[in-house]
Design a protein around this motif. Sequence first.
Motif, mmCIF file in Angstrom:
data_model
loop_
_atom_site.group_PDB
_atom_site.id
_atom_site.type_symbol
_atom_site.label_atom_id
_atom_site.label_comp_id
_atom_site.label_asym_id
_atom_site.label_seq_id
_atom_site.Cartn_x
_atom_site.Cartn_y
_atom_site.Cartn_z
ATOM 1 N N GLN A 130 0.835 -1.201 0.000
ATOM 2 C CA GLN A 130 0.000 0.000 0.000
ATOM 3 C C GLN A 130 0.875 1.259 0.000
ATOM 4 O O GLN A 130 0.587 2.236 -0.693
ATOM 5 C CB GLN A 130 -0.916 0.008 1.235
ATOM 6 N N PHE A 131 1.938 1.239 0.766
ATOM 7 C CA PHE A 131 2.827 2.399 0.835
ATOM 8 C C PHE A 131 3.530 2.628 -0.506
ATOM 9 O O PHE A 131 3.641 3.765 -0.975
ATOM 10 C CB PHE A 131 3.867 2.201 1.939
ATOM 11 N N GLU A 132 4.002 1.524 -1.098
ATOM 12 C CA GLU A 132 4.670 1.642 -2.397
ATOM 13 C C GLU A 132 3.713 2.188 -3.452
ATOM 14 O O GLU A 132 4.087 3.034 -4.285
ATOM 15 C CB GLU A 132 5.198 0.270 -2.811
ATOM 16 N N LEU A 133 2.450 1.702 -3.391
ATOM 17 C CA LEU A 133 1.438 2.194 -4.327
ATOM 18 C C LEU A 133 1.175 3.672 -4.089
ATOM 19 O O LEU A 133 1.009 4.459 -5.038
ATOM 20 C CB LEU A 133 0.141 1.397 -4.143
ATOM 21 N N GLY A 134 1.149 4.080 -2.839
ATOM 22 C CA GLY A 134 0.901 5.486 -2.516
ATOM 23 C C GLY A 134 2.018 6.404 -2.966
ATOM 24 O O GLY A 134 1.801 7.606 -3.159
ATOM 25 N N MET A 135 3.205 5.861 -3.122
ATOM 26 C CA MET A 135 4.337 6.685 -3.532
ATOM 27 C C MET A 135 4.574 6.671 -5.034
ATOM 28 O O MET A 135 5.184 7.613 -5.578
ATOM 29 C CB MET A 135 5.609 6.211 -2.825
#
Length: 264
Positions: A173-178
Amino acid sequence: MSSLFDEDDAPASNNNQTQTAPTVVAQVDPSVLLDYSTFQSCLPEKMRKSINQELVDRVNATLSNPEEFEQYRNNLISYTSVMQDGKFKIEQYLDAVQYVSHKLRGATNIEAYMKTFPDKYKQFVLAGVAAKDIASYVTAYNKGKLVNLIMEQTLVPVHVLNMDMYQKALNAQFELGMSAQSEKVRSDALNSVLQQLRPPEVKKAELAITVKESDAIKSLKELTLGLAEQQRQAIASGLTTAKETAHQKLITESEEVQYIEVGK
């Protein structure tokens, strides 16, 4: 005769008396053997007199595989709370923990039963008990209360068991958000991360205090109100003055109220 053994593994049929196999002593590190004092201290107080050194020695000779024995010993110490009610015998507990220990290592119900009760299982086979009947006996034992109480002790909460998956999902989720192209996707993904990492809310403790009147307090309250009404009426009718009333002393004796004038 029905048998759960393969043909090559089936016991030889002869007229000779069946010989008892010698006891296999566990070849394990002495430091991991079950200690009498440790085991006794882990048991509920009412069960502590039911064990002795001889029983502990039998436990230490139960399994020849060092890894299996160490797990069995740890489980014996860990699940003693199921004996709290005193409804089960110590021998039943030893057998049930061994059975569960085999299941935790991946054994099927039949395999765990065979390893826990090898002599009983061989007797079933030699007596010609049908495979389906043996399976029903094993199923009944597997559904027994003691076995299931111990199994409940072994269960790991889902969120703990899948902690690695939780962390991977959070990282994704964090990677997608970045890195996502869409601003909405990035916003939703990062918001999801923030929600998951939000610290727990501190709940304010609410204390509800209620005052319950006792019979004595209620009686005193009624007495005081009654006296005040009598004094008001006496002043209104001219029988006494407010000053005289203020100097009156109240004495309670045997639930009778007496008025004594002072300071005339």
